[in-house]
Design a protein around this motif. Sequence first.
Motif, PDB file in Angstrom:
ATOM      1  N   ARG A  61       0.845  -1.184   0.000  1.00 21.05           N
ATOM      2  CA  ARG A  61       0.000   0.000   0.000  1.00 21.05           C
ATOM      3  C   ARG A  61       0.879   1.232   0.000  1.00 21.05           C
ATOM      4  NH1 ARG A  61      -5.515   0.207   0.493  1.00 21.05           N
ATOM      5  NH2 ARG A  61      -5.253  -1.838   1.383  1.00 21.05           N
ATOM      6  N   GLU A  62       0.685   2.069  -0.988  1.00 23.21           N
ATOM      7  CA  GLU A  62       1.379   3.346  -1.038  1.00 23.21           C
ATOM      8  C   GLU A  62       0.365   4.434  -0.680  1.00 23.21           C
ATOM      9  OE1 GLU A  62       3.122   3.062  -5.024  1.00 23.21           O
ATOM     10  OE2 GLU A  62       5.064   2.950  -4.019  1.00 23.21           O
ATOM     11  N   ALA A  63       0.147   4.610   0.616  1.00 19.07           N
ATOM     12  CA  ALA A  63      -0.818   5.598   1.090  1.00 19.07           C
ATOM     13  C   ALA A  63      -0.165   6.976   1.122  1.00 19.07           C
ATOM     14  CB  ALA A  63      -1.305   5.211   2.489  1.00 19.07           C
ATOM     15  N   TYR A 115      -2.672  -7.651  -4.963  1.00 26.90           N
ATOM     16  CA  TYR A 115      -1.836  -7.933  -6.130  1.00 26.90           C
ATOM     17  C   TYR A 115      -2.232  -7.067  -7.324  1.00 26.90           C
ATOM     18  CZ  TYR A 115      -0.158 -11.850  -3.391  1.00 26.90           C
ATOM     19  OH  TYR A 115       0.394 -12.611  -2.400  1.00 26.90           O
ATOM     20  N   GLU A 116      -3.510  -6.749  -7.448  1.00 28.65           N
ATOM     21  CA  GLU A 116      -3.938  -5.861  -8.528  1.00 28.65           C
ATOM     22  C   GLU A 116      -3.377  -4.448  -8.355  1.00 28.65           C
ATOM     23  OE1 GLU A 116      -8.186  -6.448  -8.432  1.00 28.65           O
ATOM     24  OE2 GLU A 116      -8.076  -8.043  -9.950  1.00 28.65           O
ATOM     25  N   ARG A 117      -3.267  -3.974  -7.109  1.00 32.10           N
ATOM     26  CA  ARG A 117      -2.633  -2.669  -6.858  1.00 32.10           C
ATOM     27  C   ARG A 117      -1.177  -2.698  -7.320  1.00 32.10           C
ATOM     28  NH1 ARG A 117      -5.371  -3.205  -1.908  1.00 32.10           N
ATOM     29  NH2 ARG A 117      -3.455  -3.666  -0.760  1.00 32.10           N
ATOM     30  N   MET A 118      -0.513  -3.825  -7.060  1.00 29.07           N
ATOM     31  CA  MET A 118       0.883  -3.965  -7.491  1.00 29.07           C
ATOM     32  C   MET A 118       0.981  -4.001  -9.012  1.00 29.07           C
ATOM     33  SD  MET A 118       2.825  -6.484  -4.860  1.00 29.07           S
ATOM     34  CE  MET A 118       1.524  -7.542  -4.276  1.00 29.07           C
ATOM     35  N   ILE A 119       0.068  -4.708  -9.666  1.00 32.17           N
ATOM     36  CA  ILE A 119       0.082  -4.782 -11.132  1.00 32.17           C
ATOM     37  C   ILE A 119      -0.078  -3.388 -11.725  1.00 32.17           C
ATOM     38  CG2 ILE A 119      -1.365  -5.458 -13.105  1.00 32.17           C
ATOM     39  CD1 ILE A 119      -1.534  -8.225 -11.931  1.00 32.17           C
ATOM     40  N   PHE A 120      -0.997  -2.613 -11.171  1.00 27.52           N
ATOM     41  CA  PHE A 120      -1.222  -1.262 -11.673  1.00 27.52           C
ATOM     42  C   PHE A 120       0.054  -0.422 -11.562  1.00 27.52           C
ATOM     43  CE2 PHE A 120      -2.610   3.153 -11.102  1.00 27.52           C
ATOM     44  CZ  PHE A 120      -3.307   3.331 -12.282  1.00 27.52           C
ATOM     45  N   ALA A 121       0.718  -0.479 -10.413  1.00 26.50           N
ATOM     46  CA  ALA A 121       1.940   0.302 -10.199  1.00 26.50           C
ATOM     47  C   ALA A 121       3.087  -0.206 -11.081  1.00 26.50           C
ATOM     48  CB  ALA A 121       2.343   0.265  -8.732  1.00 26.50           C
ATOM     49  N   ALA A 122       3.273  -1.530 -11.115  1.00 29.44           N
ATOM     50  CA  ALA A 122       4.366  -2.098 -11.912  1.00 29.44           C
ATOM     51  C   ALA A 122       4.130  -1.870 -13.403  1.00 29.44           C
ATOM     52  CB  ALA A 122       4.515  -3.592 -11.624  1.00 29.44           C
ATOM     53  N   GLY A 123       2.883  -1.981 -13.840  1.00 30.27           N
ATOM     54  CA  GLY A 123       2.569  -1.736 -15.245  1.00 30.27           C
ATOM     55  C   GLY A 123       2.861  -0.301 -15.635  1.00 30.27           C
ATOM     56  N   GLY A 124       2.514   0.629 -14.770  1.00 33.79           N
ATOM     57  CA  GLY A 124       2.792   2.037 -15.039  1.00 33.79           C
ATOM     58  C   GLY A 124       4.278   2.328 -15.088  1.00 33.79           C
ATOM     59  N   ALA A 125       5.021   1.776 -14.128  1.00 35.27           N
ATOM     60  CA  ALA A 125       6.475   1.992 -14.098  1.00 35.27           C
ATOM     61  C   ALA A 125       7.134   1.348 -15.311  1.00 35.27           C
ATOM     62  CB  ALA A 125       7.057   1.436 -12.803  1.00 35.27           C
ATOM     63  N   GLY A 126       6.709   0.142 -15.642  1.00 37.15           N
ATOM     64  CA  GLY A 126       7.277  -0.540 -16.805  1.00 37.15           C
ATOM     65  C   GLY A 126       6.951   0.173 -18.104  1.00 37.15           C
ATOM     66  N   ALA A 127       5.728   0.674 -18.207  1.00 42.08           N
ATOM     67  CA  ALA A 127       5.331   1.388 -19.422  1.00 42.08           C
ATOM     68  C   ALA A 127       6.094   2.700 -19.581  1.00 42.08           C
ATOM     69  CB  ALA A 127       3.825   1.653 -19.394  1.00 42.08           C
ATOM     70  N   LEU A 152      17.952  -0.055 -19.256  1.00 41.08           N
ATOM     71  CA  LEU A 152      16.503   0.103 -19.353  1.00 41.08           C
ATOM     72  C   LEU A 152      15.829  -1.169 -19.859  1.00 41.08           C
ATOM     73  CD1 LEU A 152      16.270   3.747 -20.712  1.00 41.08           C
ATOM     74  CD2 LEU A 152      15.677   2.940 -18.413  1.00 41.08           C
ATOM     75  N   LEU A 153      16.480  -1.881 -20.750  1.00 39.42           N
ATOM     76  CA  LEU A 153      15.955  -3.160 -21.221  1.00 39.42           C
ATOM     77  C   LEU A 153      15.831  -4.143 -20.060  1.00 39.42           C
ATOM     78  CD1 LEU A 153      15.049  -4.980 -23.567  1.00 39.42           C
ATOM     79  CD2 LEU A 153      17.462  -5.621 -23.851  1.00 39.42           C
ATOM     80  N   LEU A 154      16.845  -4.187 -19.198  1.00 37.12           N
ATOM     81  CA  LEU A 154      16.797  -5.067 -18.027  1.00 37.12           C
ATOM     82  C   LEU A 154      15.690  -4.645 -17.063  1.00 37.12           C
ATOM     83  CD1 LEU A 154      20.613  -5.578 -17.377  1.00 37.12           C
ATOM     84  CD2 LEU A 154      18.990  -7.221 -18.365  1.00 37.12           C
ATOM     85  N   VAL A 155      15.506  -3.351 -16.898  1.00 37.87           N
ATOM     86  CA  VAL A 155      14.420  -2.853 -16.043  1.00 37.87           C
ATOM     87  C   VAL A 155      13.068  -3.260 -16.632  1.00 37.87           C
ATOM     88  CG1 VAL A 155      13.262  -0.752 -15.230  1.00 37.87           C
ATOM     89  CG2 VAL A 155      15.750  -0.952 -15.052  1.00 37.87           C
ATOM     90  N   ALA A 156      12.906  -3.095 -17.931  1.00 32.61           N
ATOM     91  CA  ALA A 156      11.658  -3.480 -18.594  1.00 32.61           C
ATOM     92  C   ALA A 156      11.418  -4.989 -18.445  1.00 32.61           C
ATOM     93  CB  ALA A 156      11.689  -3.080 -20.064  1.00 32.61           C
ATOM     94  N   LEU A 157      12.463  -5.787 -18.602  1.00 32.05           N
ATOM     95  CA  LEU A 157      12.349  -7.238 -18.423  1.00 32.05           C
ATOM     96  C   LEU A 157      11.926  -7.580 -16.995  1.00 32.05           C
ATOM     97  CD1 LEU A 157      12.685 -10.088 -19.548  1.00 32.05           C
ATOM     98  CD2 LEU A 157      15.100  -9.965 -18.919  1.00 32.05           C
ATOM     99  N   TYR A 158      12.500  -6.882 -16.020  1.00 31.78           N
ATOM    100  CA  TYR A 158      12.110  -7.087 -14.620  1.00 31.78           C
ATOM    101  C   TYR A 158      10.605  -6.862 -14.462  1.00 31.78           C
ATOM    102  CZ  TYR A 158      11.250  -5.951  -9.739  1.00 31.78           C
ATOM    103  OH  TYR A 158      10.705  -5.893  -8.482  1.00 31.78           O
ATOM    104  N   TYR A 159      10.100  -5.760 -15.025  1.00 29.58           N
ATOM    105  CA  TYR A 159       8.673  -5.465 -14.889  1.00 29.58           C
ATOM    106  C   TYR A 159       7.804  -6.483 -15.602  1.00 29.58           C
ATOM    107  CZ  TYR A 159       9.453  -1.154 -12.364  1.00 29.58           C
ATOM    108  OH  TYR A 159       9.804  -0.244 -11.410  1.00 29.58           O
ATOM    109  N   VAL A 160       8.251  -6.999 -16.726  1.00 29.93           N
ATOM    110  CA  VAL A 160       7.498  -8.048 -17.410  1.00 29.93           C
ATOM    111  C   VAL A 160       7.417  -9.292 -16.522  1.00 29.93           C
ATOM    112  CG1 VAL A 160       7.552  -9.672 -19.351  1.00 29.93           C
ATOM    113  CG2 VAL A 160       7.922  -7.230 -19.750  1.00 29.93           C
TER     114      VAL A 160
END
Length: 176
Positions: A61-63, A115-127, A152-160
Amino acid sequence: MMAEQKMTRFKWFWPWQDDRQEQWLREQSRQGWHLASLRWPSRYAFVAGEPRSYVYRLDWREASRREMPDYLLLFADAGWEHVGSLSGWQYWRRPTAEEPAPEIFTDVDSKVAKYERMIFAAGGAGAAVVPVMVILMYSDIDPFIALLWVTLLLVALYYVIVLVGLSHRIRQLKRS
């Protein structure tokens, strides 16, 4: 006066492995090592004490600063001690001898929502990484730009990997 014994451990967990992390922290407390603080990357600081049966639970939670006092109070009122936070993860514990150990999420829907909150955050950061990579592809290539692009490629791979792992965890929960 005797100095307080401390121990630092580095241990990696993927975001969908919070249950493994909780169990590992519980085992540490049963051996007399109690979580004192957390630091990036994956650094856990423990203090020695009497072996105790603490149950640890994690929430992601990022309150906001305004919301955080109410969030902390909600858990404190339920008997949970806030041990610390790291990259959006909130670490909670409480002593217990109960089996099964108390949970902070008592139904599948609330676990899935975490987990959906995490997906939203990780998807945004990865995008956010992708447009920068595209811009760099059309830049004059020098060693610094090439190194930055590979990083950056490695960071993108991490998010995938994170997105796939979290999606798999959500499917597991929904099947149970």
